[in-house]
Design a protein around this motif. Structure first.
Motif, PDB file in Angstrom:
ATOM      1  N   TYR A 184      30.434 -71.943 148.719  1.00  0.00           N
ATOM      2  CA  TYR A 184      31.011 -71.384 147.493  1.00  0.00           C
ATOM      3  C   TYR A 184      31.072 -72.455 146.405  1.00  0.00           C
ATOM      4  O   TYR A 184      30.717 -72.203 145.242  1.00  0.00           O
ATOM      5  N   LYS A 185      31.511 -73.652 146.780  1.00  0.00           N
ATOM      6  CA  LYS A 185      31.583 -74.748 145.803  1.00  0.00           C
ATOM      7  C   LYS A 185      30.189 -75.156 145.346  1.00  0.00           C
ATOM      8  O   LYS A 185      29.969 -75.471 144.175  1.00  0.00           O
ATOM      9  N   TRP A 186      29.259 -75.182 146.269  1.00  0.00           N
ATOM     10  CA  TRP A 186      27.885 -75.564 145.934  1.00  0.00           C
ATOM     11  C   TRP A 186      27.258 -74.569 144.963  1.00  0.00           C
ATOM     12  O   TRP A 186      26.596 -74.946 144.000  1.00  0.00           O
ATOM     13  N   GLN A 187      27.478 -73.287 145.200  1.00  0.00           N
ATOM     14  CA  GLN A 187      26.899 -72.245 144.362  1.00  0.00           C
ATOM     15  C   GLN A 187      27.525 -72.225 142.974  1.00  0.00           C
ATOM     16  O   GLN A 187      26.855 -72.011 141.969  1.00  0.00           O
ATOM     17  N   GLY A 188      28.850 -72.414 142.915  1.00  0.00           N
ATOM     18  CA  GLY A 188      29.534 -72.473 141.630  1.00  0.00           C
ATOM     19  C   GLY A 188      29.648 -71.152 140.902  1.00  0.00           C
ATOM     20  O   GLY A 188      29.849 -71.121 139.688  1.00  0.00           O
TER      21      GLY A 188
END
Length: 206
Positions: A149-153
């Motif tokens: 989730y953090k990677w996708q943003g």
């Protein structure tokens, strides 16, 4: 210095895990919060993650860090990429000069059994192996989706409806998950996992 673990992922990326044993003053002289945090314990955890990031990347451009409309911190101009995470007793950080990154640390708790239905589907549960206890593997699956989730943003991603784990492998103290995000036509994103005695860490640099 309670640095629990450090890994150079490649020539431009590194991550670390820190056990929080210090008072806030230990960190506040060298790093400042990226946003106002009123709660003292939450502020300590946040600062410890930033301190770890500074240890991993001396000279990290904190002055160029901005917050997106969703609150996600990023370096202006994408000159560097980073992600931080913390639990009650641990902080994790990852940075890269080249790749988008995401990281999450989670401590093991039986509470995971009460909330697992909110983020793990039936087919995903069937991917679990006998290598580690169910609690640890469910915790890792949450951590995998949080790191992704953090990677996708992208705001609004639902862990159960939009992020799918298609492969989940555990070997010794490490694991790996191949995931797909709904509507993403790219190849599966591979998230790495490392199990520790009291917590697990999941990360992606891609």
């Amino acid at each position: 210095m309670p640095l629990v673990y450090q890994q150079d992922i490649n020539r431009s990326s590194a991550l670390g895990l820190w056990q929080i044993a210090e008072e806030e003053e230990h960190f506040s002289s060298s790093v400042k919060p990226l946003r106002p945090i009123a709660h003292p314990r939450k502020r300590l955890q946040h600062l410890s993650a930033l301190h770890l990031l500074q240890q991993l990347s001396p000279g990290f451009p904190f002055g160029d860090v901005r917050l997106s409309p969703t609150g996600r911190p990023f370096v202006d101009g994408d000159r560097a990429h980073f992600s931080i995470s913390h639990s009650n007793r641990f902080a994790a950080a990852i940075f890269s000069d080249t790749f988008r990154v995401g990281i999450d640390v989670e401590e093991y708790s039986d509470r995971i059994f009460r909330v697992a239905h909110r983020f793990v589907s039936g087919p995903e549960r069937q991917l679990m192996t006998g290598e580690w206890p169910e609690r640890e593997q469910l915790t890792a699956m949450w951590s995998v989706k949080e790191a992704l989730y953090k990677w996708q943003g992208q705001a609004g991603l639902d862990f159960l409806a939009h992020i799918r784990i298609d492969q989940f492998a555990v070997e010794g103290e490490t694991g790996q998950a191949a995931c797909l995000i709904e509507g993403d036509e790219q190849a599966p994103a591979i998230v790495e996992i490392r199990y520790f005695e009291d917590c697990c860490v999941a990360w992606i640099a891609l």
